[in-house]
Scaffold this active site. Structure first.
Site: not given
Length: 324
Positions: A15, A165, A298
């Protein structure tokens, strides 16, 4: 007087690039009249402060300080934008606790617990929180396909236990694809969790401390164009993220109650984002993220916007709470 804020980003996991994006968004939106912000890149190769002209200044790990042109800079607070290890699993939280430097995410024990999906779900089940049926497997252990399918059924999800993720996650429909999915999960972690498929509406619930109060943000419904909410769906536009979620008042009340209960029961602080799937009116917990993505795309920043909270206020509040 302005506070010196280190925005840590990067990390040691897959990530890394996502974290860099989150950290840069925080850097852009922190109130420059209140803070002097320093972008600190943490990687397995080096820890450095990255100046705007690209110059790198090494971090003194003995006290987490930097020296710029013979002047030492100490930090009043650390803004944690690292997804994955070492920023989401408790390692850096413990380091900053030892140095007595406030930081914006939860404390080290809570970070380690929530990052470990198996331990988190095992801890919360006695509190009445529903979750999928699961099967645990560690690297090197024999793979009993019959027992796995008997326990969780098909289709099922194979996940790395400590990864974010959607790295290392697969949805498995057929027995012959199970070992490949397990091998894929083991590329991210030496522990995996295999879960039964829950067929229902998926939602994401942001819970934060804002103005010294635990606040549940507007709920987001996840509608993936792919088979599940994978990396492409999360970061490459292959999903609809609908805020507020198209759920009933009963479902909303139930998931708000459980998300806030988890936050308070575990003693969390800062930002969290919990994922649930509804089976009828009952929310089943998938995971809790304690350093969620903070880019404009996000989920949590979008939820804050829906609640009337700007990125400047959202990020500033995290620092205020840490310093409090």
């Amino acid at each position: 007087m302005k506070k010196n804020i280190a925005i840590i980003m990067g990390g040691y996991s897959s990530e890394y690039e996502i974290s860099i994006k989150s950290g840069n968004v925080v850097y852009q939106h922190l109130d420059k009249t209140r803070y002097r912000s320093y972008r600190v890149i943490i990687s397995s190769e080096k820890w450095v402060y990255l100046a705007n002209d690209g110059t790198e200044f090494p971090i003194d790990k003995s006290d987490f300080s930097i020296e710029i042109h013979n002047k030492k800079v100490n930090f009043d607070c650390v803004f944690n934008a690292i997804h994955g290890t070492p920023g989401e699993d408790g390692i850096l939280q413990a380091y900053f606790e030892l140095l007595n430097i406030p930081q914006t995410s939860c404390n080290h024990y809570q970070a380690a617990l929530t990052f470990n999906k198996r331990d988190l779900l095992s801890t919360l089940k006695p509190y009445g929180i529903k979750c999928a049926t699961s099967y645990y497997l560690n690297l090197g252990e024999p793979i009993d396909e019959d027992e796995i399918i008997k326990t969780v059924g098909l289709p099922c999800f194979v996940k790395a236990n400590r990864a974010g993720s959607s790295y290392g996650i697969s949805k498995v429909y057929e027995r012959e694809n199970l070992k490949a999915a397990i091998a894929n999960a083991f590329t991210e972690d030496n522990e995996i969790i295999i879960e039964s498929f829950l067929d229902g509406t998926e939602v994401s619930v942001g819970v934060i401390t804002y103005n010294n109060e635990v606040t549940v943000l507007p709920i987001t419904e996840i509608v993936s164009e792919n088979d599940f909410f994978d990396y492409e769906a999360k970061y490459q536009g292959k999903s609809q993220e609908i805020t507020p979620a198209r759920i009933t008042k009963t479902q909303e009340a139930n998931v708000v109650r459980w998300a806030e209960y988890i936050y308070k029961t575990l003693g969390l602080k800062g930002y969290t984002r919990s994922e649930f799937i509804f089976i009828e009116d009952i929310p089943y917990l998938l995971e809790v993220n304690t350093t969620p993505g903070l880019t404009e795309e996000s989920i949590l920043p979008k939820q804050a916007k829906a609640a009337g909270i700007s990125l400047e206020k959202l990020f500033g509040s995290a620092i205020d709470e840490a310093l409090r």
